[in-house]
Design a protein around this motif. Structure first.
Motif, PDB file in Angstrom:
ATOM      1  N   VAL A 100       0.932  -1.340   0.008  1.00 64.45           N
ATOM      2  CA  VAL A 100      -0.005  -0.055   0.233  1.00 64.45           C
ATOM      3  C   VAL A 100       0.846   1.068   0.077  1.00 64.45           C
ATOM      4  CG1 VAL A 100      -1.756   1.175   1.416  1.00 64.45           C
ATOM      5  CG2 VAL A 100      -1.966  -1.001   1.217  1.00 64.45           C
ATOM      6  N   PRO A 140       0.312  10.124   6.552  1.00 64.30           N
ATOM      7  CA  PRO A 140       0.249   8.803   6.519  1.00 64.30           C
ATOM      8  C   PRO A 140       1.492   8.250   6.430  1.00 64.30           C
ATOM      9  CG  PRO A 140      -1.551   9.554   5.263  1.00 64.30           C
ATOM     10  CD  PRO A 140      -0.689  10.738   5.268  1.00 64.30           C
ATOM     11  N   TRP A 171      -0.406   1.586   7.763  1.00 59.47           N
ATOM     12  CA  TRP A 171      -1.560   1.240   6.858  1.00 59.47           C
ATOM     13  C   TRP A 171      -1.953   0.117   8.036  1.00 59.47           C
ATOM     14  CZ3 TRP A 171      -2.804  -3.390   4.215  1.00 59.47           C
ATOM     15  CH2 TRP A 171      -1.587  -3.992   3.619  1.00 59.47           C
ATOM     16  N   LEU A 207      -9.343  -0.423   5.122  1.00 63.04           N
ATOM     17  CA  LEU A 207      -7.980  -0.172   5.321  1.00 63.04           C
ATOM     18  C   LEU A 207      -7.866   1.183   6.038  1.00 63.04           C
ATOM     19  CD1 LEU A 207      -5.210  -0.371   2.352  1.00 63.04           C
ATOM     20  CD2 LEU A 207      -5.793   1.845   3.894  1.00 63.04           C
ATOM     21  N   LEU A 210      -5.640   4.194   7.436  1.00 65.12           N
ATOM     22  CA  LEU A 210      -4.292   4.903   7.446  1.00 65.12           C
ATOM     23  C   LEU A 210      -4.212   5.878   8.722  1.00 65.12           C
ATOM     24  CD1 LEU A 210      -4.775   6.605   3.978  1.00 65.12           C
ATOM     25  CD2 LEU A 210      -3.536   4.623   4.626  1.00 65.12           C
ATOM     26  N   ILE A 255      -4.841   6.560  -2.653  1.00 66.41           N
ATOM     27  CA  ILE A 255      -4.304   5.438  -2.385  1.00 66.41           C
ATOM     28  C   ILE A 255      -4.004   4.635  -3.227  1.00 66.41           C
ATOM     29  CG2 ILE A 255      -4.451   3.614  -0.660  1.00 66.41           C
ATOM     30  CD1 ILE A 255      -6.510   4.891   0.798  1.00 66.41           C
TER      31      ILE A 255
END
Length: 244
Positions: free
Chosen positions: A90, A139, A142, A149, A151, A167
């Motif tokens: 991510v 951020p 994660w 999901l 952050l 993202i």
């Protein structure tokens, strides 16, 4: 410029059930709407074989891309239905590096002041608490929990403006079993022999045939060979890797 086209029609659940039945000397169904006992057994055998093949390796064809637009102060973003955490990456589009994963429980231990819930689970009071907490920022971590999901820290508007509003995640898709007769099995052609042998062997096992394991083990061997071929594709010198 030439292109490679995979030959063959994608096989459906009904196709696979009919094939298993015919190879076993059982009357093949024309529909799965009102399955008899043998049809149910065939469906179970195929689904079991599919599941085993799917998670046997991190196959390239399982890889998916996912993007989601960021919102200032929003910590949680709903994940795709087939999202699988193992092997996932991510990051923020245009950011210099990917984010670091932390289990949600560890995140709470280090940052016990988190008062933030997914949008569909909060109410006016909890949403206001999240706003009042004022812990928006850049951020760096994660996490995942309950199909979302998260952050940390939730992105500030200044961060979004200076980097990107998206993202970007990559992940190995979760297996979603076929349900309807017309649902495709979703496997590449080179894995079909393994599926056919494993499903046939398991179908014979359900029918208490004594030699079922011979057929099933043949399928497992074919699957292991496919795993080895998949790995070898990235080890050998080829156009995938420039060795110069």
């Amino acid at each position: 410029m030439t292109s490679v086209v995979e030959e063959g029609t994608p096989k459906t659940l009904l196709d696979a059930v009919q094939e298993v039945c015919k190879m076993s000397g059982v009357i093949a169904p024309t529909t799965l709407d009102t399955p008899d006992r043998n049809t149910i057994r065939a469906i179970l055998a195929i689904k079991q074989a599919l599941n085993l093949i799917w998670y046997k390796a991190k196959w390239d064809w399982r890889w998916r891309w996912w993007t989601m637009e960021l919102s200032a102060g929003q910590m949680w973003y709903e994940l795709p239905a087939d999202y699988h955490a193992a092997g996932s990456t991510v990051g923020i589009n245009k950011a210099a590096s990917s984010l670091t994963f932390w289990p949600y429980e560890k995140l709470l231990e280090i940052y016990p002041n988190i008062r933030n819930m997914p949008p569909s689970f909060g109410n006016v009071d909890t949403e206001q608490e999240a706003v009042d907490a004022n812990y928006d920022g850049n951020p760096q971590l994660w996490t995942i929990k309950g199909g979302y999901l998260g952050l940390w820290a939730p992105p500030a508007q200044d961060f979004i403006d200076s980097t990107s509003p998206y993202i970007v995640a990559g992940y190995y898709g979760q297996h979603i079993p076929p349900y309807d007769a017309a649902d495709e099995l979703g496997l590449p052609m080179d894995l079909m022999p393994a599926l056919e042998n494993m499903a046939l062997g398991m179908f014979h096992h359900y029918r208490e045939w004594p030699d079922w394991k011979i057929t099933y083990d043949n399928g497992l061997g074919m699957l292991q060979d496919a795993v080895a071929r998949s790995r070898q594709a990235y080890w050998e010198n080829s156009q995938l890797i420039d060795g110069e």
